[in-house]
Design a protein around this motif. Structure first.
Motif, PDB file in Angstrom:
ATOM      1  N   ASP A 493      30.686  40.312  48.771  1.00 28.14           N
ATOM      2  CA  ASP A 493      31.304  40.678  49.985  1.00 28.14           C
ATOM      3  C   ASP A 493      32.743  40.404  49.882  1.00 28.14           C
ATOM      4  N   GLY A 494      33.604  41.436  50.209  1.00 30.27           N
ATOM      5  CA  GLY A 494      34.991  41.187  50.271  1.00 30.27           C
ATOM      6  C   GLY A 494      35.849  41.245  48.849  1.00 30.27           C
ATOM      7  N   MET A 495      35.163  41.431  47.751  1.00 29.40           N
ATOM      8  CA  MET A 495      35.410  41.398  46.309  1.00 29.40           C
ATOM      9  C   MET A 495      35.422  42.843  45.850  1.00 29.40           C
ATOM     10  N   GLU A 496      35.355  43.914  46.397  1.00 34.07           N
ATOM     11  CA  GLU A 496      35.118  45.399  45.960  1.00 34.07           C
ATOM     12  C   GLU A 496      36.348  45.718  45.841  1.00 34.07           C
ATOM     13  N   GLY A 497      36.891  46.109  44.472  1.00 38.10           N
ATOM     14  CA  GLY A 497      37.660  46.526  43.803  1.00 38.10           C
ATOM     15  C   GLY A 497      39.016  45.563  43.432  1.00 38.10           C
ATOM     16  N   VAL A 498      38.350  44.228  43.435  1.00 37.51           N
ATOM     17  CA  VAL A 498      39.347  43.177  42.998  1.00 37.51           C
ATOM     18  C   VAL A 498      39.002  42.817  41.378  1.00 37.51           C
ATOM     19  N   PRO A 499      40.391  42.790  40.764  1.00 39.71           N
ATOM     20  CA  PRO A 499      40.028  42.691  39.450  1.00 39.71           C
ATOM     21  C   PRO A 499      39.309  41.264  39.009  1.00 39.71           C
ATOM     22  N   TRP A 500      38.819  40.946  38.037  1.00 39.29           N
ATOM     23  CA  TRP A 500      37.979  39.677  37.819  1.00 39.29           C
ATOM     24  C   TRP A 500      38.772  38.555  37.829  1.00 39.29           C
ATOM     25  N   TYR A 501      39.946  38.391  37.524  1.00 43.00           N
ATOM     26  CA  TYR A 501      40.669  37.226  37.665  1.00 43.00           C
ATOM     27  C   TYR A 501      41.192  36.779  39.196  1.00 43.00           C
ATOM     28  N   LEU A 502      40.821  37.626  40.042  1.00 45.01           N
ATOM     29  CA  LEU A 502      41.280  37.400  41.396  1.00 45.01           C
ATOM     30  C   LEU A 502      39.722  37.395  42.236  1.00 45.01           C
ATOM     31  N   ASP A 503      38.421  37.265  41.531  1.00 44.09           N
ATOM     32  CA  ASP A 503      37.308  37.114  42.026  1.00 44.09           C
ATOM     33  C   ASP A 503      37.086  35.743  42.335  1.00 44.09           C
ATOM     34  N   TYR A 504      36.706  35.427  43.494  1.00 40.82           N
ATOM     35  CA  TYR A 504      36.559  34.019  43.895  1.00 40.82           C
ATOM     36  C   TYR A 504      35.429  33.364  42.987  1.00 40.82           C
TER      37      TYR A 504
END
Length: 523
Positions: A493-504
């Motif tokens: 949730d909230g990580m849609e379209g986020v590159p892997w290095y910005l994924d929590y």
């Protein structure tokens, strides 16, 4: 090098107070609704959240206590700092999306939605009492003791009263946004001040780790201690520290409130991860410097004096004022956070339910009134703690009484769909009463169990009570509780379209690796 507090240092401290009050009043002009007052309008980004979480957690007592313990007994107590990453990761994975999707203002509200009103009231009352009597007044009192180390002629109320007034005024009128923004500034001041002191201590040891280690007793840099260790036995490291950390970072209103004020789930998760990384920092700028001081300031009769002595004797004029401003920051960050959270609990959990048609502006007014009232209560109570030093030491362990049943309701309750209101309420009642009994028999020396181990035992008992009572009573309506039960899709949730290095989740992996390395080095 300075040998006392110069006029330049005092000017820096005064300017700091003026700046904090100025920020508070500036924000107050834009604080109109109850949502603004209690949750900052739900506008916080990740940097503010992470810095505020760090600042509100680190008190002056933490700084003095950690460095003092490192001077006398070693760095074992630092695990409460850098192992905070574990419960923060759990919070980011599971509870951030559940809380933010629930649109709650207080953590006890979540218990009402998941279980019933009884659990909400019980948890809220206990939290308010502990906030005022232990955290708020205790933060003021500890701050006064710290300031007396620098200014011996001060009376306790000389410190507690002005600090309570300053923190209370900008909190009452600026609300959580004022708290979070001032916390962020205070966190930076705190880190800079302590880092400079650490650098100068290390310079006196020729920047040689071998020189640091050569002057400390054997085992001083070990965090895994024997089972009979009075500070933290190894079973407590496994059974107690993670649960205490989870309670603090995932269910404590005065901590989690800035997460509830996040702009969205993505910002909240990033902020929580930032706090996890920042919590490793105290090991290096607050704990290890206490051990460094063993050879620089030998034979101090009281370890808690090591930080004030190091500040006065080692830092140059001007830097003393910055570090003292950092200490004052730590005091006010804890006090303002507790004031705001206790006020929020009183208004949202008690005044609002009994007045469902109350206007939003009236709720904000009640919030300001309760904040100022609690400020007065804490300021009046804080000096009285000096008369109950033994009792006060015991009160610190009271958190181990309320933690186990609360931990179970959240950690088990969001996975165990059969858990119901009866199970939750009787878990809180039974777990708290049994915790009080174990606490009492320990103090009577009938059955002495370290409080961290006691936490693990009571978590097990509370799980049994929760499951058994829930199984013996009517099952909850599954459709009603579905939004408050963990689901796998919440992890992304909230990580849609986020590159892997910005994924929590990538950040969480890095944090686990860093904590594992620290454990390896200081085993």
């Amino acid at each position: 090098m300075s040998t006392g507090i110069s006029n330049i240092d005092l000017i820096i401290i005064v300017l700091y107070f003026i700046m904090i009050l100025g920020i508070g009043f500036t924000i107050a002009r834009r604080t109109r609704t109850s949502d603004d007052l209690f949750l900052g309008g739900r506008t916080f980004g990740w940097a503010l959240i992470g810095l505020s979480l760090f600042a509100s957690n680190v008190s002056s007592a933490t700084i003095i206590g950690l460095s003092g313990a490192a001077y006398t007994t070693g760095i074992v107590n630092s695990v409460y700092e850098w192992l905070s990453g574990i419960p923060l990761i759990v919070a980011a994975l599971i509870f951030v999306p559940l809380y933010l999707r629930s649109r709650i203002t207080t953590i006890p509200e979540f218990l009402e939605k998941r279980f019933d009103r009884r659990s909400q009231v019980f948890f809220s009352v206990v939290t308010i009492i502990m906030s005022i009597v232990v955290e708020m007044a205790g933060g003021l009192y500890a701050g006064a003791i710290v300031m007396q180390a620098f200014f011996p002629d001060l009376q306790i109320w000389h410190v507690t009263l002005p600090l309570a007034i300053v923190a209370g005024v900008y909190t009452a009128f600026g609300g959580l946004k004022a708290v979070v923004i001032t916390d962020a500034i205070q966190a930076i001041i705190l880190i800079v001040g302590c880092s400079v002191l650490t650098w100068m201590l290390y310079a006196k040891l020729d920047f040689s780790w071998a020189n640091v280690v050569a002057n400390v007793p054997e085992g001083h840099f070990s965090v895994v201690r024997p089972i009979g260790d009075s500070a933290l036995p190894w079973p407590g490291l496994i059974l107690g520290v993670p649960f205490l950390g989870f309670w603090y970072w995932s269910t404590n209103q005065y901590i989690i409130q800035r997460v509830l004020g996040a702009r969205d789930i993505r910002q909240a998760r990033w902020g929580v991860m930032l706090a996890g990384f920042l919590k490793i920092v105290p090991l290096f700028i607050m704990v290890i410097p206490g051990a460094m001081a063993i050879s620089i300031l030998p034979n101090l009769p009281n370890g808690d004096a090591v930080f004030p002595r190091a500040v006065i004797e080692i830092l140059p004029v001007g830097m003393v004022g910055i570090v003292l401003a950092g200490l004052l920051s730590a005091i006010m960050s804890s006090v303002d956070s507790t004031l705001n959270s206790a006020s929020t609990l009183l208004v949202v959990d008690f005044i609002k339910p009994n007045n469902p048609d109350i206007a939003d502006s009236q709720l904000a007014r009640y919030g300001r009134i309760t904040t100022l009232t609690l400020m007065v209560v804490a300021a009046l109570w804080a000096p009285m703690i000096a008369n109950f030093q033994g009792l006060w030491d015991y009160l610190q362990e009271m958190f181990s009484i309320i933690v186990p049943p609360v931990v179970v309701l959240f950690l088990v309750g969001v996975f165990y769909k059969r858990g119901n209101g009866h199970g939750a309420f009787w878990t809180l009642v039974t777990g708290t009463l049994l915790g009080v009994m174990l606490f009492a028999v320990g103090k009577l020396e009938i059955l002495e169990i370290h409080y961290t181990i006691r936490v693990g035992i009571m978590v097990g008992v509370s799980i049994l009570v929760f499951i058994l009572v829930s199984a013996m009573t009517e099952a909850p309506n599954q459709e009603e509780i579905e939004p408050y039960i963990f689901r796998r899709e919440l992890l992304s949730d909230g990580m849609e379209g986020v590159p892997w290095y910005l994924d929590y989740r990538f950040h969480a992996l890095l944090l686990v690796i860093m904590m594992g390395y620290v454990l390896y080095v200081f085993w």
